[in-house]
Write an enzyme that holds these catalytic residues in place. Sequence first.
Site, PDB file in Angstrom:
ATOM      1  N   ARG A  48       0.684  -1.191   0.162  1.00  0.00           N
ATOM      2  CA  ARG A  48      -0.127   0.106   0.001  1.00  0.00           C
ATOM      3  C   ARG A  48       0.921   1.314   0.043  1.00  0.00           C
ATOM      4  O   ARG A  48       1.812   1.515   0.938  1.00  0.00           O
ATOM      5  CB  ARG A  48      -0.839  -0.098   1.037  1.00  0.00           C
ATOM      6  CG  ARG A  48      -1.464   1.526   1.378  1.00  0.00           C
ATOM      7  CD  ARG A  48      -2.569   1.500   2.551  1.00  0.00           C
ATOM      8  NE  ARG A  48      -3.812   0.948   1.987  1.00  0.00           N
ATOM      9  CZ  ARG A  48      -5.128   1.142   2.508  1.00  0.00           C
ATOM     10  NH1 ARG A  48      -5.141   2.297   3.503  1.00  0.00           N
ATOM     11  NH2 ARG A  48      -6.158   0.706   2.054  1.00  0.00           N
TER      12      ARG A  48
ATOM     13  N   HIS B 135      -7.489   0.795  -6.244  1.00  0.00           N
ATOM     14  CA  HIS B 135      -7.713  -0.089  -5.084  1.00  0.00           C
ATOM     15  C   HIS B 135      -8.277  -1.201  -5.220  1.00  0.00           C
ATOM     16  O   HIS B 135      -9.570  -1.598  -4.960  1.00  0.00           O
ATOM     17  CB  HIS B 135      -8.492   0.917  -3.892  1.00  0.00           C
ATOM     18  CG  HIS B 135      -8.486   0.640  -2.678  1.00  0.00           C
ATOM     19  ND1 HIS B 135      -7.727  -0.565  -2.393  1.00  0.00           N
ATOM     20  CD2 HIS B 135      -8.926   1.176  -1.611  1.00  0.00           C
ATOM     21  CE1 HIS B 135      -7.728  -0.601  -0.942  1.00  0.00           C
ATOM     22  NE2 HIS B 135      -8.501   0.408  -0.506  1.00  0.00           N
TER      23      HIS B 135
ATOM     24  N   GLN C 136     -10.476  -3.396  -2.835  1.00  0.00           N
ATOM     25  CA  GLN C 136     -11.647  -2.906  -2.186  1.00  0.00           C
ATOM     26  C   GLN C 136     -12.731  -3.232  -3.105  1.00  0.00           C
ATOM     27  O   GLN C 136     -13.932  -3.327  -2.630  1.00  0.00           O
ATOM     28  CB  GLN C 136     -11.245  -1.259  -2.128  1.00  0.00           C
ATOM     29  CG  GLN C 136     -12.617  -0.701  -1.799  1.00  0.00           C
ATOM     30  CD  GLN C 136     -13.052  -0.953  -0.271  1.00  0.00           C
ATOM     31  OE1 GLN C 136     -12.317  -0.646   0.595  1.00  0.00           O
ATOM     32  NE2 GLN C 136     -14.273  -1.055  -0.159  1.00  0.00           N
TER      33      GLN C 136
ATOM     34  N   ASP D 276     -16.825   8.266  -1.421  1.00  0.00           N
ATOM     35  CA  ASP D 276     -15.602   8.181  -0.760  1.00  0.00           C
ATOM     36  C   ASP D 276     -15.088   9.351  -0.257  1.00  0.00           C
ATOM     37  O   ASP D 276     -15.814  10.508  -0.715  1.00  0.00           O
ATOM     38  CB  ASP D 276     -14.518   7.683  -1.751  1.00  0.00           C
ATOM     39  CG  ASP D 276     -13.242   7.334  -1.129  1.00  0.00           C
ATOM     40  OD1 ASP D 276     -12.960   7.226  -0.090  1.00  0.00           O
ATOM     41  OD2 ASP D 276     -12.237   7.256  -2.091  1.00  0.00           O
TER      42      ASP D 276
ATOM     43  N   CYS E 275     -16.265   2.979   0.885  1.00  0.00           N
ATOM     44  CA  CYS E 275     -14.995   2.285   1.228  1.00  0.00           C
ATOM     45  C   CYS E 275     -14.554   2.296   2.794  1.00  0.00           C
ATOM     46  O   CYS E 275     -13.935   1.450   3.227  1.00  0.00           O
ATOM     47  CB  CYS E 275     -13.643   2.329   0.180  1.00  0.00           C
ATOM     48  SG  CYS E 275     -13.445   3.951   0.244  1.00  0.00           S
TER      49      CYS E 275
ATOM     50  N   ARG F 201     -13.775  -7.296   2.833  1.00  0.00           N
ATOM     51  CA  ARG F 201     -12.484  -6.856   2.473  1.00  0.00           C
ATOM     52  C   ARG F 201     -11.728  -8.172   2.810  1.00  0.00           C
ATOM     53  O   ARG F 201     -10.940  -8.544   2.085  1.00  0.00           O
ATOM     54  CB  ARG F 201     -12.050  -5.762   3.229  1.00  0.00           C
ATOM     55  CG  ARG F 201     -12.367  -4.473   3.036  1.00  0.00           C
ATOM     56  CD  ARG F 201     -12.193  -3.797   1.611  1.00  0.00           C
ATOM     57  NE  ARG F 201     -10.957  -4.030   1.081  1.00  0.00           N
ATOM     58  CZ  ARG F 201      -9.914  -3.153   1.511  1.00  0.00           C
ATOM     59  NH1 ARG F 201     -10.181  -2.259   2.262  1.00  0.00           N
ATOM     60  NH2 ARG F 201      -8.668  -3.457   0.782  1.00  0.00           N
TER      61      ARG F 201
HETATM   62  N1  NVA Z   1      -9.616   7.412  -1.693  1.00  0.00           N
HETATM   63  C1  NVA Z   1      -9.111   7.201  -0.379  1.00  0.00           C
HETATM   64  C2  NVA Z   1      -9.308   5.496  -0.200  1.00  0.00           C
HETATM   65  C3  NVA Z   1      -9.163   5.001   1.199  1.00  0.00           C
HETATM   66  C4  NVA Z   1      -9.545   3.471   1.379  1.00  0.00           C
HETATM   67  C5  NVA Z   1      -7.825   7.241  -0.112  1.00  0.00           C
HETATM   68  O1  NVA Z   1      -6.963   7.010  -1.034  1.00  0.00           O
HETATM   69  O2  NVA Z   1      -7.635   8.048   0.838  1.00  0.00           O
HETATM   70  N1   CP Z   2     -10.973   0.830   2.699  1.00  0.00           N
HETATM   71  C1   CP Z   2      -9.831   0.877   3.151  1.00  0.00           C
HETATM   72  O1   CP Z   2      -8.800   0.603   2.234  1.00  0.00           O
HETATM   73  O2   CP Z   2      -9.542   1.016   4.237  1.00  0.00           O
HETATM   74  P1   CP Z   2      -8.176   1.100   5.380  1.00  0.00           P
HETATM   75  O3   CP Z   2      -7.493   2.488   4.858  1.00  0.00           O
HETATM   76  O4   CP Z   2      -8.430   1.215   6.686  1.00  0.00           O
HETATM   77  O5   CP Z   2      -7.329  -0.022   4.832  1.00  0.00           O
END
Ligand code: NVA
Ligand code: CP
Length: 329
Positions: free
Chosen positions: A106, A133, A136, A229, A270, A315
């Site tokens: 990540r 993602h 997700q 989101d 998400c 998830r």
């Molecule tokens: N668009 C958000 C998704 C988090 C799961 C981010 O990248 O912070």
């Molecule tokens: N939805 C998601 O990816 O959550 P986290 O950022 O908590 O992993």
Amino acid sequence: MPVNLKGRSLLTLKDFTPDEIRYLLNLAADLKAKKRAGIPGDLLAGKNIVLLFEKTSTRTRCAFEVAALDEGAHVTFLSNSQMGKKESLEDTAKVLGRFYDGIEFRGFKQETVELLAKHAGVPVWNGLTDLYHPTQVLADCLTIMENIAKPLNKVKLVYVGDARNNMGNSLMIISAKLGMHFVGIAPKALFPEEHLVEEMRELAKTTGAKIEFSEDIAAVDGADAIYTDVWVSMGEETQFEERIKLLTPYRVTMDMMNMTHNPDCIFLHCLPSFHDLETSVGREIYEKYGVAEQEVTDEVFRAPCSKVFDEAENRMHTIKAVMVATAGR
Ligand code: NVA
Ligand code: CP
């Protein structure tokens, strides 16, 4: 043709065929039923998995850990390695590939996860980058399958908000793959990159999907699911002021849910979400800009139509399916 994903990386769902994606979703449903029945798993027995995190996480990290442990794998969590600082990505990938049977990453750049996959020699899984993602949206589709009494190719999925972020991109991609009707509702400035939209529209011609964009929230009409989101993704924290200006008209409210004219329309997110003032960031934004609820109202978030915690649970089941299919015994 039987699906065989052994050894494959999941960097973006663009690389997977519709059959391969459906295989992962069905496997996830089977693994979820197995866990519910209390049947212990050993599909990853003897395997070692490493989780690399440049950005913060609750669900993704815990989903990978629990899923791996449920099926007998060992996990290392690594957030302060030499990678990219004192050791190149290529060298780190080669080292980790000697130790581990699978690598989750990540972080910021999509190129990082691609480079890791190029050099590791073991499956690499994208646990979120700035662009995509993919794990997700597998969970999102499983949640849709469980909560909407229609085949996926009859579902109208409306994504409202920052349509050019990792979630907007990934939901458009999985919709195009699985023949769904995807509508992105956002101010034009936040529409996704034109080349990605064109690529998905080409694909849609072969899958029966429909990919549309609108600036008008009336386009939620007939939606089976409304998805949103955060307005500001990880790494974009300087953008709050501008995003609040752009996206306040796109907040998901009960009025918007009613504009679907579908009493069975579900709400998806998400997570994490700024739906109240119970977070330090949410309070900071409230004090600075007077916005108490950002992308969704607390009323919608807590309503029966909201399936966000089913989605969060999924998830784990979908990530388990990805690991089992690509790195399982
Ligand atoms: N668009 C958000 C998704 C988090 C799961 C981010 O990248 O912070
Ligand atoms: N939805 C998601 O990816 O959550 P986290 O950022 O908590 O992993």
